[in-house]
Design an enzyme around this catalytic site. Structure first.
Site, short mmCIF file in Angstrom:
data_model
loop_
_atom_site.label_atom_id
_atom_site.label_comp_id
_atom_site.label_asym_id
_atom_site.label_seq_id
_atom_site.Cartn_x
_atom_site.Cartn_y
_atom_site.Cartn_z
N GLU A 128 0.85 -1.19 0.00
CA GLU A 128 0.00 0.00 0.00
C GLU A 128 0.88 1.24 0.00
O GLU A 128 1.97 1.25 0.59
CB GLU A 128 -0.89 -0.06 1.25
CG GLU A 128 -1.84 1.09 1.45
CD GLU A 128 -2.85 1.28 0.33
OE1 GLU A 128 -2.42 1.59 -0.80
OE2 GLU A 128 -4.06 1.17 0.59
N ASP A 129 0.43 2.30 -0.68
CA ASP A 129 1.23 3.53 -0.67
C ASP A 129 1.04 4.31 0.63
O ASP A 129 2.01 4.79 1.21
CB ASP A 129 0.91 4.42 -1.89
CG ASP A 129 -0.57 4.69 -2.05
OD1 ASP A 129 -1.39 4.00 -1.40
OD2 ASP A 129 -0.93 5.61 -2.81
N ASP B 189 -4.20 5.67 5.76
CA ASP B 189 -4.76 6.92 6.27
C ASP B 189 -5.80 6.58 7.34
O ASP B 189 -5.45 6.33 8.49
CB ASP B 189 -5.37 7.66 5.07
CG ASP B 189 -5.63 9.11 5.35
OD1 ASP B 189 -5.23 9.59 6.41
OD2 ASP B 189 -6.26 9.77 4.51
N PHE C 262 -2.10 16.53 3.05
CA PHE C 262 -2.43 15.81 1.83
C PHE C 262 -1.16 15.74 0.98
O PHE C 262 -0.51 16.75 0.75
CB PHE C 262 -3.55 16.52 1.06
CG PHE C 262 -4.10 15.69 -0.06
CD1 PHE C 262 -5.12 14.78 0.18
CD2 PHE C 262 -3.57 15.79 -1.35
CE1 PHE C 262 -5.62 13.98 -0.84
CE2 PHE C 262 -4.06 15.00 -2.37
CZ PHE C 262 -5.09 14.10 -2.13
N ARG D 204 1.09 11.64 -10.02
CA ARG D 204 1.66 10.36 -9.56
C ARG D 204 3.10 10.21 -10.01
O ARG D 204 3.87 9.44 -9.44
CB ARG D 204 0.84 9.18 -10.10
CG ARG D 204 -0.60 9.14 -9.61
CD ARG D 204 -1.23 7.80 -10.00
NE ARG D 204 -2.68 7.80 -9.97
CZ ARG D 204 -3.42 7.50 -8.92
NH1 ARG D 204 -2.85 7.19 -7.79
NH2 ARG D 204 -4.74 7.50 -9.00
C1 PRP Z 1 -5.68 6.04 -1.40
C2 PRP Z 1 -4.40 5.32 -1.10
C3 PRP Z 1 -4.84 4.18 -0.23
C4 PRP Z 1 -6.06 4.74 0.47
C5 PRP Z 1 -5.70 5.06 1.90
O1 PRP Z 1 -6.27 5.40 -2.47
O2 PRP Z 1 -3.77 4.88 -2.28
O3 PRP Z 1 -5.20 3.04 -0.99
O4 PRP Z 1 -6.46 5.91 -0.23
O5 PRP Z 1 -6.79 5.62 2.56
P1 PRP Z 1 -7.51 4.95 3.80
O6 PRP Z 1 -6.47 4.40 4.72
O7 PRP Z 1 -8.25 6.12 4.40
O8 PRP Z 1 -8.45 3.90 3.29
P2 PRP Z 1 -7.34 6.09 -3.41
O9 PRP Z 1 -8.69 5.66 -2.96
O10 PRP Z 1 -7.07 7.55 -3.50
O11 PRP Z 1 -7.13 5.41 -4.81
P3 PRP Z 1 -5.80 5.37 -5.72
O12 PRP Z 1 -4.80 4.53 -4.98
O13 PRP Z 1 -6.28 4.71 -6.97
O14 PRP Z 1 -5.32 6.78 -5.94
#
Ligand code: PRP
Length: 187
Positions: A112-113, A116, A165, A178
């Site tokens: 995971e990146d 949050d 953010f 990205r």
């Molecule tokens: C972002 C990020 C994580 C997630 C974290 O994804 O890449 O997967 O939010 O948030 P959380 O811990 O509150 O669930 P996003 O939904 O923006 O999709 P993306 O990765 O396709 O940009």
């Protein structure tokens, strides 16, 4: 919205040059290599290739570098989760794609990146557990604990960041930025 105004006044090429990176590409590179070494040590004794389950889309850049930092065999699978709409506020979490291959008795590492609220990894972890893997761990490049809503155990962690953010190195704002090599904060 203030952030949107900043972005509409700032073309993508200037985002990188106008601000100092919160985390530079060199710092990311060093940390990802260290994570790769640590993960390789933990999985050195497993008998089947490790399965990296990459959470699309944000984790793709991190996963590509992490994969190449490993010294153990690894396969790649992807899950599609999206929790944000087109801006910075939370939308509904959607799991649009799950893994094709069976994960029974496989050692699985979620990639995971950013963690949050924790809802994304929590939901995916629950789904993957039903597939009866031999083990399930989580590698996350960024940990933003300020907004955590559910308890998440991050086994391999890159950086803990403040409640800002962030964009770059796979993380987006409205689908953009990205490609930035470092991580930058907005606002
Ligand atoms: C972002 C990020 C994580 C997630 C974290 O994804 O890449 O997967 O939010 O948030 P959380 O811990 O509150 O669930 P996003 O939904 O923006 O999709 P993306 O990765 O396709 O940009």
């Amino acid at each position: 919205m203030r952030m949107l105004e900043v972005l509409t006044q700032t073309p993508p090429a200037r985002v990188e040059s106008s601000g100092k990176a919160m985390i530079t590409s060199a710092q990311i590179s060093r940390r990802v290599h260290a994570m790769g070494r640590e993960i390789s040590r933990v999985y050195a004794v497993i008998e089947t290739p490790l399965v990296l389950v990459v959470i699309l889309k944000g984790a793709t850049v991190f996963a590509a570098d992490l994969l190449r930092s490993l010294s153990v065999p690894a396969e790649l699978e992807f899950v599609r989760a999206a929790s944000y709409g087109s801006g910075t506020s939370r939308g509904e979490l959607r799991l649009a794609h799950m893994i094709d291959g069976p994960l029974v008795d496989r050692h699985v590492l979620l990639v995971e990146d950013i963690v949050d609220s924790g809802h994304t990894v929590e939901a995916i972890t629950r789904r993957v557990r039903r597939m009866k893997p031999a083990s399930l761990r989580l590698a996350a490049l960024l940990d933003r604990p300020a907004r955590r809503a559910v308890k998440v155990n991050i086994d391999f962690k890159g950086f803990v960041i403040p409640d800002r953010f962030v964009i770059g190195y796979g993380l987006d704002y409205a689908g953009l930025y990205r490609e930035l090599p470092g991580i930058y904060s907005l606002g």
